[in-house]
Design an enzyme around this catalytic site. Structure first.
Site, PDB file in Angstrom:
ATOM      1  N   LYS A   1       0.776  -1.355  -0.343  1.00  0.00           N
ATOM      2  CA  LYS A   1       0.087   0.510  -0.117  1.00  0.00           C
ATOM      3  C   LYS A   1       0.974   1.731  -0.386  1.00  0.00           C
ATOM      4  O   LYS A   1       2.183   0.764   0.074  1.00  0.00           O
ATOM      5  CB  LYS A   1      -0.607  -0.333   1.207  1.00  0.00           C
ATOM      6  CG  LYS A   1      -0.232  -0.716   2.527  1.00  0.00           C
ATOM      7  CD  LYS A   1      -0.886  -0.109   3.399  1.00  0.00           C
ATOM      8  CE  LYS A   1      -0.075  -0.344   4.556  1.00  0.00           C
ATOM      9  NZ  LYS A   1      -1.307  -0.566   5.939  1.00  0.00           N
TER      10      LYS A   1
ATOM     11  N   TYR B   1      17.950  28.904   8.951  1.00  0.00           N
ATOM     12  CA  TYR B   1      17.565  29.787   9.356  1.00  0.00           C
ATOM     13  C   TYR B   1      16.600  30.108  11.148  1.00  0.00           C
ATOM     14  O   TYR B   1      16.914  28.457  11.617  1.00  0.00           O
ATOM     15  CB  TYR B   1      15.914  28.929   8.995  1.00  0.00           C
ATOM     16  CG  TYR B   1      15.928  29.016   7.549  1.00  0.00           C
ATOM     17  CD1 TYR B   1      15.805  30.337   7.036  1.00  0.00           C
ATOM     18  CD2 TYR B   1      15.454  28.671   6.540  1.00  0.00           C
ATOM     19  CE1 TYR B   1      15.059  31.518   5.347  1.00  0.00           C
ATOM     20  CE2 TYR B   1      15.214  28.221   4.998  1.00  0.00           C
ATOM     21  CZ  TYR B   1      15.056  29.801   4.738  1.00  0.00           C
ATOM     22  OH  TYR B   1      14.854  30.066   3.322  1.00  0.00           O
TER      23      TYR B   1
HETATM   24  C1  LIG Z   1      -0.342  -1.967   6.561  1.00  0.00           C
HETATM   25  C2  LIG Z   1      -1.236  -2.746   7.472  1.00  0.00           C
HETATM   26  C3  LIG Z   1      -0.505  -3.900   7.790  1.00  0.00           C
HETATM   27  C4  LIG Z   1       1.156  -4.109   7.349  1.00  0.00           C
HETATM   28  O1  LIG Z   1       2.062  -3.531   8.730  1.00  0.00           O
HETATM   29  P1  LIG Z   1       3.162  -3.620   8.866  1.00  0.00           P
HETATM   30  O2  LIG Z   1       3.156  -2.777  10.239  1.00  0.00           O
HETATM   31  O3  LIG Z   1       4.089  -2.167   7.892  1.00  0.00           O
HETATM   32  O4  LIG Z   1       3.935  -4.504   8.795  1.00  0.00           O
HETATM   33  C5  LIG Z   1      -0.956  -4.987   7.777  1.00  0.00           C
HETATM   34  N1  LIG Z   1      -2.420  -4.905   8.331  1.00  0.00           N
HETATM   35  C6  LIG Z   1      -3.052  -4.036   7.514  1.00  0.00           C
HETATM   36  C7  LIG Z   1      -4.373  -4.194   8.080  1.00  0.00           C
HETATM   37  C8  LIG Z   1      -2.386  -2.867   7.713  1.00  0.00           C
HETATM   38  O5  LIG Z   1      -3.332  -1.752   7.492  1.00  0.00           O
END
Ligand SMILES: *Cc1c(COP(=O)(O)O)cnc(C)c1O
Length: 372
Positions: free
Chosen positions: A34, A254
């Protein structure tokens, strides 16, 4: 050209995915890609993992369609299911798998006539209190869905709130509930994120869902033998574009946040918050200059940041600067380490690298999908 690039080591990605599989030899692992594979490029990462990972997971139909349009044929799970009823037609057409976490999704699914049954992961809230049905409600819905002609390959899915923590009490509380439920329903489960994949075999199910570990970030509060073998996938690399010699007391950048404690040499680096480098980075945040440790001195600007290189020999214009990842001399600066100095986590740094930073892939992935 401006020297800042995000180099993506697809061999390291495959190595990390194999580690996830070795942690859980009795599970299958969905590769979570994702958010554009946590900023690494979803299409390239999916191509690099095709044939190795039996399925991918994304957060939305939009993300799944990007992969389908790139020719990715593997199963793709929608971790949050659909956001609108009309997406069911796309789920059916593109053979997506979907989570069902709420009543309107359930009603829509049961009213839908797919061409082929849809693999469904029923989300139960075991204590994260974000998405999912309560365990008693999930039990009722399970009975319904297991009879429904629209549904196939039904699994229970849940998510852990504290799998990364050294204290395992809450994970055990969630597991107790889930094991009881799975036993009553004889349900296959999908529970484990990266930290649970790495550290909690009790949570390994029919499927696991490792995400951030695939990109080489160690999610555990206390590293273990496997997490130490994770290899960084992204190297955020730039170069020194100017060097300043300062007298004691002269400020940099800055607000003049950092002042030279004595005669000092400061390197100006082509990378800033306009590239996604975190502006919260404090003085002392580590970088590698020519593969040697150095520290940020002064506030991060939009296109530049400044590094104290007083004690880094041979720093000159064009010297390599690694913001995180692996330097040419092999030295590694983990993104997790940088995140601590920015009061954040690797996830935000990796997903935060902006489109203006070119991604360069090693080894190059095949440019077109393999012929079927
Ligand atoms: C993003 C996500 C994962 C993966 O989590 P990580 O901590 O990156 O391994 C697993 N399950 C769900 C439902 C998620 O949204």
């Amino acid at each position: 050209m401006r020297p800042l690039v995000a180099e993506i080591d697809l061999g390291a990605l495959r190595h990390n995915y194999r580690l996830a599989c070795e942690c859980a030899p009795h599970s299958q692992s969905v590769a979570v890609i994702k958010a554009d594979a946590y900023g690494h490029g979803a299409i390239e990462c999916a191509r690099a993992l095709e044939g190795l990972a039996p399925a991918f997971a994304v957060a939305s139909t939009e993300e799944a369609l990007v992969l389908r349009h790139a020719g990715i044929q593997s199963p793709i799970v929608l971790l949050e299911g659909i956001f609108e009823v009309s997406e069911l037609a796309l789920v059916d057409e593109h053979r997506l798998w979907m989570a069902v976490h709420t009543d309107w999704q359930l009603d829509a699914l049961l009213a839908f006539k797919p061409r082929q049954p849809i693999p469904v992961w029923l989300k139960v809230d075991s204590g994260m209190h974000r998405l999912g049905f309560s365990p008693p409600r999930a039990e009722q819905i399970w009975q319904t869905l297991s009879q429904a002609p629209q549904v196939t390959a039904l699994h229970l899915m849940s998510h852990f709130a504290t799998a990364d923590a050294e204290d395992t009490d809450y994970l055990q509380y969630q597991m107790t509930m889930l094991q009881a439920l799975a036993e009553r329903l004889d349900a296959p489960m999908c529970l484990a994120n990266s930290p649970a994949t790495l550290a909690h075999p009790v949570a390994h199910g029919h499927w696991n869902r490792p995400g951030v570990m695939l990109y080489g970030s160690d999610p555990l509060e206390v590293a273990n033998a496997t997490s130490r073998q994770l290899a960084p996938v992204m190297t955020l690399r730039s170069e020194v574009m100017a060097i300043r010699e300062l007298e004691a007391g002269e400020p940099v950048g800055y607000g003049g946040r950092w002042r030279a404690p004595g005669r000092a040499k400061v390197a100006v680096v082509a990378a800033g918050y306009g590239d996604g480098y975190d502006r919260h980075a404090i003085d002392g945040t580590p970088v590698l200059v020519n593969g040697q440790p150095a520290r940020i001195a002064g506030k991060v600007s939009m296109d530049m940041l400044t590094v104290d290189v007083t004690h880094v020999p041979d720093t000159r214009i064009g010297s390599e600067v690694v913001l995180w990842g692996r330097a040419a001399n092999g030295a590694v600066l983990p993104v997790d380490h940088v995140a601590r100095y920015c009061d954040t986590i690797s996830y935000t740094l990796l997903t935060g690298v902006l489109p203006r930073v070119p991604r360069r892939y090693h080894p190059c992935p095949p440019s077109s999908p393999t012929a079927m």
